[in-house]
Write a protein that holds these residues in place. Sequence first.
Motif, PDB file in Angstrom:
ATOM      1  N   SER A  85       0.847  -1.194   0.000  1.00 45.31           N
ATOM      2  CA  SER A  85       0.000   0.000   0.000  1.00 45.31           C
ATOM      3  C   SER A  85       0.882   1.243   0.000  1.00 45.31           C
ATOM      4  O   SER A  85       2.102   1.159   0.195  1.00 45.31           O
ATOM      5  N   ASP A  86       0.247   2.371  -0.195  1.00 43.72           N
ATOM      6  CA  ASP A  86       0.953   3.653  -0.224  1.00 43.72           C
ATOM      7  C   ASP A  86       1.106   4.151   1.206  1.00 43.72           C
ATOM      8  O   ASP A  86       0.154   4.622   1.835  1.00 43.72           O
ATOM      9  N   ILE A  87       2.298   4.050   1.747  1.00 41.06           N
ATOM     10  CA  ILE A  87       2.518   4.367   3.151  1.00 41.06           C
ATOM     11  C   ILE A  87       2.394   5.861   3.428  1.00 41.06           C
ATOM     12  O   ILE A  87       2.002   6.273   4.521  1.00 41.06           O
ATOM     13  N   LEU A  88       2.714   6.705   2.449  1.00 41.74           N
ATOM     14  CA  LEU A  88       2.647   8.148   2.661  1.00 41.74           C
ATOM     15  C   LEU A  88       1.217   8.635   2.870  1.00 41.74           C
ATOM     16  O   LEU A  88       0.987   9.661   3.515  1.00 41.74           O
ATOM     17  N   HIS A  89       0.236   7.929   2.322  1.00 43.58           N
ATOM     18  CA  HIS A  89      -1.156   8.328   2.472  1.00 43.58           C
ATOM     19  C   HIS A  89      -1.878   7.525   3.543  1.00 43.58           C
ATOM     20  O   HIS A  89      -2.990   7.897   3.942  1.00 43.58           O
ATOM     21  N   ASN A  90      -1.284   6.435   4.008  1.00 38.40           N
ATOM     22  CA  ASN A  90      -1.940   5.594   5.001  1.00 38.40           C
ATOM     23  C   ASN A  90      -1.401   5.787   6.413  1.00 38.40           C
ATOM     24  O   ASN A  90      -2.063   5.404   7.374  1.00 38.40           O
ATOM     25  N   LEU A  91      -0.216   6.365   6.560  1.00 36.83           N
ATOM     26  CA  LEU A  91       0.329   6.574   7.888  1.00 36.83           C
ATOM     27  C   LEU A  91      -0.323   7.806   8.514  1.00 36.83           C
ATOM     28  O   LEU A  91      -0.476   8.835   7.850  1.00 36.83           O
ATOM     29  N   PRO A  92      -0.729   7.734   9.777  1.00 33.42           N
ATOM     30  CA  PRO A  92      -1.388   8.895  10.417  1.00 33.42           C
ATOM     31  C   PRO A  92      -0.490  10.116  10.443  1.00 33.42           C
ATOM     32  O   PRO A  92       0.746  10.020  10.439  1.00 33.42           O
ATOM     33  N   LEU A  93      -1.118  11.282  10.492  1.00 30.13           N
ATOM     34  CA  LEU A  93      -0.386  12.538  10.459  1.00 30.13           C
ATOM     35  C   LEU A  93       0.591  12.702  11.624  1.00 30.13           C
ATOM     36  O   LEU A  93       1.719  13.149  11.410  1.00 30.13           O
ATOM     37  N   PRO A  94       0.248  12.348  12.874  1.00 31.95           N
ATOM     38  CA  PRO A  94       1.240  12.484  13.947  1.00 31.95           C
ATOM     39  C   PRO A  94       2.497  11.659  13.718  1.00 31.95           C
ATOM     40  O   PRO A  94       3.605  12.096  14.065  1.00 31.95           O
ATOM     41  N   LEU A  95       2.350  10.478  13.103  1.00 36.91           N
ATOM     42  CA  LEU A  95       3.524   9.653  12.837  1.00 36.91           C
ATOM     43  C   LEU A  95       4.360  10.238  11.710  1.00 36.91           C
ATOM     44  O   LEU A  95       5.592  10.175  11.740  1.00 36.91           O
ATOM     45  N   LEU A  96       3.694  10.813  10.708  1.00 37.01           N
ATOM     46  CA  LEU A  96       4.435  11.469   9.642  1.00 37.01           C
ATOM     47  C   LEU A  96       5.201  12.674  10.179  1.00 37.01           C
ATOM     48  O   LEU A  96       6.334  12.941   9.769  1.00 37.01           O
ATOM     49  N   LEU A  97       4.591  13.406  11.092  1.00 36.70           N
ATOM     50  CA  LEU A  97       5.290  14.539  11.701  1.00 36.70           C
ATOM     51  C   LEU A  97       6.467  14.071  12.535  1.00 36.70           C
ATOM     52  O   LEU A  97       7.509  14.740  12.573  1.00 36.70           O
ATOM     53  N   ALA A  98       6.324  12.929  13.202  1.00 40.72           N
ATOM     54  CA  ALA A  98       7.442  12.392  13.977  1.00 40.72           C
ATOM     55  C   ALA A  98       8.596  11.990  13.066  1.00 40.72           C
ATOM     56  O   ALA A  98       9.769  12.252  13.364  1.00 40.72           O
ATOM     57  N   VAL A  99       8.276  11.360  11.931  1.00 47.03           N
ATOM     58  CA  VAL A  99       9.325  11.010  10.964  1.00 47.03           C
ATOM     59  C   VAL A  99       9.972  12.269  10.412  1.00 47.03           C
ATOM     60  O   VAL A  99      11.191  12.331  10.205  1.00 47.03           O
ATOM     61  N   GLN A 100       9.165  13.291  10.169  1.00 47.09           N
ATOM     62  CA  GLN A 100       9.682  14.547   9.648  1.00 47.09           C
ATOM     63  C   GLN A 100      10.661  15.192  10.635  1.00 47.09           C
ATOM     64  O   GLN A 100      11.724  15.692  10.244  1.00 47.09           O
ATOM     65  N   GLN A 101      10.327  15.174  11.906  1.00 47.73           N
ATOM     66  CA  GLN A 101      11.211  15.742  12.914  1.00 47.73           C
ATOM     67  C   GLN A 101      12.517  14.964  13.019  1.00 47.73           C
ATOM     68  O   GLN A 101      13.593  15.543  13.165  1.00 47.73           O
ATOM     69  N   ARG A 102      12.423  13.644  12.936  1.00 50.72           N
ATOM     70  CA  ARG A 102      13.635  12.834  13.019  1.00 50.72           C
ATOM     71  C   ARG A 102      14.534  13.053  11.805  1.00 50.72           C
ATOM     72  O   ARG A 102      15.756  13.106  11.933  1.00 50.72           O
ATOM     73  N   ALA A 103      13.915  13.161  10.624  1.00 53.40           N
ATOM     74  CA  ALA A 103      14.718  13.406   9.428  1.00 53.40           C
ATOM     75  C   ALA A 103      15.386  14.776   9.494  1.00 53.40           C
ATOM     76  O   ALA A 103      16.559  14.933   9.108  1.00 53.40           O
ATOM     77  N   ALA A 104      14.661  15.786   9.979  1.00 52.37           N
ATOM     78  CA  ALA A 104      15.256  17.119  10.115  1.00 52.37           C
ATOM     79  C   ALA A 104      16.373  17.128  11.149  1.00 52.37           C
ATOM     80  O   ALA A 104      17.403  17.788  10.977  1.00 52.37           O
TER      81      ALA A 104
END
Length: 455
Positions: free
Chosen positions: A423-442
Amino acid sequence: MCSLNNCIFDGNDDDIARNRKKDLPSDRTLCRKCRCENADILLLGQSGYCKTCFLNVTNHKFRAALGKSKIIRHGEKILIDHSGELNSTVLLHLIKAGMSESAHKRLIFETIILYVDDNMQKTNERSILQHKIAEETKVSGFNSYAISISQVLNEEDTWNIKPIDQEINYENDNRLHAILTDLSDNTSRTDFLNQLRRKLLLSAARKLNCNKIFVADSATNIATKVLSDVCLGRGAQLSTQANFCDARTDIKILKPMRDFTQQETEYHKIKPVKSIEDSIPATSIQALACNFTIELESQFSGTISTVFRTADKISPRSNVQESIEDNCALCDARLNFIPSGNEVTAMRAIEVSKLMSSKCIDTISSSNNEENGESNYLFTYSDNNGCCNDNANCNCENRERQITTEDVWRHLCYSCRQIFRNSDILHNLPLPLLLAVQQRAALKKMREKISDFLL
């Protein structure tokens, strides 16, 4: 030998045996604790108990589990995960009995009940079930709240945790249902829902100022989860699944009923608000592991105890949490790193096999994406909505807020990757988890920039 009394033996010893049986009481029908009342409850592999002694023994076992851990302090706020099923209902009764004034060394902590509504398929029964749970918790005298599991798709600041007697917000149910439909099988859906529920409990505990959570997992539930986790590739997490305390995050998840068998919970004779089916259709690995464990326990009484105790002794080789970047963004377990040397591991074998089998497919799909102008970037969040959100070629500072599919995969463990494998993980992962990944990448990019200036 001589005798002081003159006795005549007539050769008939049947009357003696019968009289002896009448005079001596039978221990099999008496309670093993008080030895006075008849045994009303017979546990598997143990002697029987009367009703009073059985309740006293179970209450003592519950308080002993809390006392041995020495984790809970007086006056702390404890969040209770209440689903309305038998185990969680028994947990409420044990807490209520432990807090009674007549109890010796009574429990002194503040209890907050949270009901998570995850019954998205049967919409007609949701309000009825919530009303029954509200009546049940009102009798207990504890503060009770309710929330829908679909709220985990929003940011934590926008969550609406309401008192249990008020209507719950179901605005994201359709979106969550679409995400679950997009997953490949029931095993992935069940695993994803379990991880979302755990994330929801942790975030709700922070919002309600609770630093610990009680879950009503019995020995049967833990043994079932252990077997299913092994099949799902979560073998490194067995110790956290079977231990009394799960301390992967700042909020500790405690299992005070982990020494209770299913028989002990059923013999409390408490009618739960929500009933579960005796046999679960084996449409997922979790359901298959549950049916297998219960069926094997009925034939060999030591199955659950063996699985549960064995998992309790297993721990990963390296259990030191160096930083938050070393943990999975979804399940908070330690990431399965691939060694850089010549060491042969299961993860390396999986990656090599995946690379060799999908090399041609990836080449074709990447060329098609380039021709169609598709991009694997997702702009999850930005304060400037008129800039990078609409232009993938923008070179401003908001460009660093972009995350790619590779960034998400890099912050997920092996078993969590399998949930979104088709499945498309970018559209299926909840927004708080995407923000957490974004913070870790930054944070990783920032460390790379300042690494030359660090001593």
